[in-house]
Design a protein around this motif. Structure first.
Motif, PDB file in Angstrom:
ATOM      1  N   ASP A  70       6.849  -0.919  -1.252  1.00  0.00           N
ATOM      2  CA  ASP A  70       7.009   0.425  -0.691  1.00  0.00           C
ATOM      3  C   ASP A  70       5.914   1.359  -1.192  1.00  0.00           C
ATOM      4  N   VAL A  71       5.576   1.230  -2.466  1.00  0.00           N
ATOM      5  CA  VAL A  71       4.518   2.069  -3.031  1.00  0.00           C
ATOM      6  C   VAL A  71       3.182   1.755  -2.369  1.00  0.00           C
ATOM      7  N   THR A  72       2.903   0.461  -2.188  1.00  0.00           N
ATOM      8  CA  THR A  72       1.655   0.050  -1.539  1.00  0.00           C
ATOM      9  C   THR A  72       1.590   0.580  -0.117  1.00  0.00           C
ATOM     10  N   ALA A  73       2.701   0.449   0.614  1.00  0.00           N
ATOM     11  CA  ALA A  73       2.739   0.944   1.998  1.00  0.00           C
ATOM     12  C   ALA A  73       2.520   2.453   2.039  1.00  0.00           C
ATOM     13  N   MET A  74       3.133   3.172   1.095  1.00  0.00           N
ATOM     14  CA  MET A  74       2.964   4.623   1.045  1.00  0.00           C
ATOM     15  C   MET A  74       1.498   4.985   0.812  1.00  0.00           C
ATOM     16  N   LYS A  75       0.849   4.293  -0.117  1.00  0.00           N
ATOM     17  CA  LYS A  75      -0.569   4.559  -0.386  1.00  0.00           C
ATOM     18  C   LYS A  75      -1.417   4.309   0.858  1.00  0.00           C
ATOM     19  N   GLU A  76      -1.119   3.200   1.552  1.00  0.00           N
ATOM     20  CA  GLU A  76      -1.903   2.860   2.738  1.00  0.00           C
ATOM     21  C   GLU A  76      -1.720   3.891   3.848  1.00  0.00           C
ATOM     22  N   GLN A  77      -0.485   4.341   4.031  1.00  0.00           N
ATOM     23  CA  GLN A  77      -0.224   5.310   5.093  1.00  0.00           C
ATOM     24  C   GLN A  77      -0.901   6.642   4.814  1.00  0.00           C
ATOM     25  N   VAL A  78      -0.911   7.052   3.549  1.00  0.00           N
ATOM     26  CA  VAL A  78      -1.586   8.295   3.181  1.00  0.00           C
ATOM     27  C   VAL A  78      -3.091   8.131   3.288  1.00  0.00           C
ATOM     28  N   SER A  79      -3.615   6.975   2.799  1.00  0.00           N
ATOM     29  CA  SER A  79      -5.052   6.727   2.853  1.00  0.00           C
ATOM     30  C   SER A  79      -5.564   6.649   4.285  1.00  0.00           C
ATOM     31  N   ALA A  80      -4.693   6.211   5.205  1.00  0.00           N
ATOM     32  CA  ALA A  80      -5.102   6.102   6.603  1.00  0.00           C
ATOM     33  C   ALA A  80      -5.474   7.453   7.199  1.00  0.00           C
ATOM     34  N   LYS A  81      -5.029   8.538   6.557  1.00  0.00           N
ATOM     35  CA  LYS A  81      -5.350   9.876   7.050  1.00  0.00           C
ATOM     36  C   LYS A  81      -6.701  10.374   6.531  1.00  0.00           C
ATOM     37  N   ALA A  82      -7.286   9.624   5.612  1.00  0.00           N
ATOM     38  CA  ALA A  82      -8.565  10.051   5.049  1.00  0.00           C
ATOM     39  C   ALA A  82      -9.674   9.887   6.078  1.00  0.00           C
ATOM     40  N   LEU A  83     -10.602  10.837   6.116  1.00  0.00           N
ATOM     41  CA  LEU A  83     -11.730  10.762   7.039  1.00  0.00           C
ATOM     42  C   LEU A  83     -12.785   9.795   6.526  1.00  0.00           C
ATOM     43  N   GLU A  84     -12.976   9.749   5.215  1.00  0.00           N
ATOM     44  CA  GLU A  84     -13.963   8.857   4.619  1.00  0.00           C
ATOM     45  C   GLU A  84     -13.236   7.692   3.955  1.00  0.00           C
ATOM     46  N   PRO A  85     -13.686   6.449   4.219  1.00  0.00           N
ATOM     47  CA  PRO A  85     -13.019   5.295   3.611  1.00  0.00           C
ATOM     48  C   PRO A  85     -13.025   5.349   2.089  1.00  0.00           C
ATOM     49  N   VAL A  86     -11.859   5.186   1.509  1.00  0.00           N
ATOM     50  CA  VAL A  86     -11.719   5.144   0.048  1.00  0.00           C
ATOM     51  C   VAL A  86     -10.738   4.031  -0.292  1.00  0.00           C
ATOM     52  N   GLY A  87     -10.661   3.707  -1.572  1.00  0.00           N
ATOM     53  CA  GLY A  87      -9.700   2.727  -2.033  1.00  0.00           C
ATOM     54  C   GLY A  87     -10.177   1.299  -1.814  1.00  0.00           C
ATOM     55  N   VAL A  88      -9.253   0.357  -2.003  1.00  0.00           N
ATOM     56  CA  VAL A  88      -9.574  -1.071  -1.924  1.00  0.00           C
ATOM     57  C   VAL A  88      -9.191  -1.614  -0.559  1.00  0.00           C
ATOM     58  N   VAL A  89     -10.062  -2.402   0.047  1.00  0.00           N
ATOM     59  CA  VAL A  89      -9.745  -3.108   1.287  1.00  0.00           C
ATOM     60  C   VAL A  89     -10.112  -4.578   1.083  1.00  0.00           C
ATOM     61  N   THR A  90      -9.190  -5.464   1.458  1.00  0.00           N
ATOM     62  CA  THR A  90      -9.390  -6.891   1.222  1.00  0.00           C
ATOM     63  C   THR A  90      -9.675  -7.615   2.534  1.00  0.00           C
ATOM     64  N   LEU A  91     -10.781  -8.346   2.534  1.00  0.00           N
ATOM     65  CA  LEU A  91     -11.185  -9.149   3.686  1.00  0.00           C
ATOM     66  C   LEU A  91     -10.952 -10.620   3.367  1.00  0.00           C
ATOM     67  N   GLY A  92     -10.219 -11.301   4.224  1.00  0.00           N
ATOM     68  CA  GLY A  92     -10.046 -12.743   4.098  1.00  0.00           C
ATOM     69  C   GLY A  92     -10.891 -13.440   5.139  1.00  0.00           C
ATOM     70  N   ILE A  93     -11.702 -14.418   4.714  1.00  0.00           N
ATOM     71  CA  ILE A  93     -12.638 -15.033   5.655  1.00  0.00           C
ATOM     72  C   ILE A  93     -12.990 -16.442   5.178  1.00  0.00           C
TER      73      ILE A  93
END
Length: 322
Positions: free
Chosen positions: A74-97
Motif C-alpha cells: 500500500d505504501v509503494t502504491a501510494m508513492k507511485e500514485q503521488v509520483s505519477a503527478k510529478a512533471l519531471e521524472p523522479v524516484g526509482v523505475v525498474t526495467l525488466g529486459i
C-alpha cells in the motif's frame, strides 16, 4: 513501530538469516538484531525462533508478515500514485529486459534515459523472458519487455516488433544473412539452446516438431552471452534473436543466417493494477521510440514493427478466446 522496522522485519522473514538480511538492507547485523528486538518488545511477542541455522517465524511472526506485506504494498502504491503527478521524472523505475537485447536496445535506452532524467534512478533487471514476466507479476518491475510466448493476460501489453531468429556458429561455418537455413538443415548440427520452457526453446521445438526432425542439444543455457561464448568455443550452433548477435557479427567473430519461418515477437508490459509513475511513462515511451528508430533506420535489419505485422501471437490468443 515504524516503516523502517517493518522493512527490516520483512527482510529477516524472507531471508531467515540475520547476516543476509543485514546485507540486503544495508545496515550492520548488530543494528538489525537490535531493531528486531525493539519491535518484539513493542509488540510484546517473539516474532522469530532463533535456531542454529537461521531465524524461523513464530505464529505471531507469520501474522505480522502477512499484514506487513500488505502495508508495504500500500505504501509503494501510494508513492507511485503521488509520483505519477510529478512533471519531471523522479524516484526509482525498474526495467525488466532479456539479456539478448542488451547491446542493441538496453544500452541505448539506459544511456538516453539517465542523461534525459538525472533525478530518476533507472534500475535494470536482466533475465529470461519468463524471469522478466514473473518479476512484473510479483510487482518487482515497472516496465518489462519480453517475448509474446509468455502469458501476458494479467498485464497491459503493447506489441512492439517481431524479429528474425538466426542460427549462429563460428566464422568457419560461413553462414550468411543472405542465405536462410531450414529447420531441417539446422537440426543436423549439434545445438546450444535455451532450456524448456524458455521462449526461444519453445519456438525451436515447435518448428522442429512440425517438420518431424530431432533437435540435437549439446548444451542448454538460458543466457545469450554464455550461449555465444560456447558457440565461439565450437560446441555447436545456437539459435538467438538477431539483436543478441549483431555486435559479434559486425566484428566477424561469428557467422549467422536467418532460420526460415522462425521469428520472435517482443511486447512491452506493465501491471494494470499500478499507476505508472512519470518516470515509468517516459521509460515506456523511450523504449517504443528507440525500437522504432532502430528498425526504420535499418540498424535492426531483421525487425518488423508491430504496426506492420499482419498478426501477433497475442492477437491470435485473443481471437481464439473470443
Amino acid at each position: 513501530m515504524d516503516l523502517r522496522q517493518i522493512y527490516y522485519f520483512l527482510a529477516v522473514a524472507e531471508t531467515q538469516n540475520l547476516s543476509r538480511a543485514a546485507t540486503r538492507v544495508w545496515i550492520s547485523q548488530p543494528a538489525l538484531s537490535r531493531q528486531i528486538q525493539l519491535l518484539e518488545e513493542e509488540l510484546g511477542v517473539s516474532l522469530f525462533q532463533r535456531k542454529a541455522r537461521g531465524m524461523v517465524l513464530t505464529e505471531a511472526g507469520l501474522l505480522l508478515q502477512q499484514r506487513a506485506t500488505t502495508v508495504m504494498k500500500d505504501v509503494t502504491a501510494m508513492k507511485e500514485q503521488v509520483s505519477a503527478k510529478a512533471l519531471e521524472p523522479v524516484g526509482v523505475v525498474t526495467l525488466g529486459i532479456p539479456t539478448s537485447l542488451r547491446s542493441l536496445l538496453t544500452n541505448r535506452v539506459a544511456a538516453k534515459f539517465s542523461l534525459s532524467f538525472p533525478k530518476a534512478l533507472l534500475r535494470i533487471r536482466e533475465g529470461t523472458s519468463r524471469d522478466i514476466r514473473d518479476s512484473v507479476a510479483q510487482d518487482q518491475t515497472d516496465i518489462a519487455l519480453f517475448s509474446s510466448e509468455e502469458p501476458s493476460n494479467p498485464f497491459e501489453c503493447t506489441p512492439v516488433l517481431s524479429e528474425q531468429l538466426v542460427a549462429v556458429a563460428l566464422p568457419e561455418a560461413r553462414l550468411s544473412m543472405k542465405r536462410p537455413i531450414s529447420i531441417q538443415a539446422l537440426c543436423r548440427n549439434p545445438l546450444v539452446l535455451t532450456s524448456y520452457p524458455n521462449s526461444l526453446r519453445t519456438i525451436v521445438d515447435r518448428a522442429a516438431a512440425a517438420e518431424q526432425v530431432e533437435v540435437k542439444v549439446r548444451v542448454e543455457v538460458d543466457m545469450s552471452p554464455l550461449m555465444l561464448d560456447l558457440v565461439r568455443q565450437g560446441l555447436g550452433f545456437a539459435v538467438l534473436p538477431y539483436c543478441a548477435v549483431h555486435e559479434l557479427l559486425k566484428a566477424n567473430l561469428v557467422s549467422a543466417c536467418p532460420v526460415k519461418n522462425l521469428r520472435i515477437e517482443w511486447l512491452i508490459a506493465h501491471s494494470r493494477e499500478r499507476a505508472l509513475s512519470t518516470a515509468a511513462s517516459h521509460l515506456l515511451a523511450m523504449l517504443k521510440a528507440e525500437a522504432e528508430q532502430l528498425t526504420t533506420t535499418g540498424q535492426w535489419p531483421t525487425a518488423i514493427l508491430a504496426d506492420h505485422t499482419v498478426t501477433t501471437r497475442t492477437s491470435r490468443r485473443q481471437s481464439s478466446s473470443s
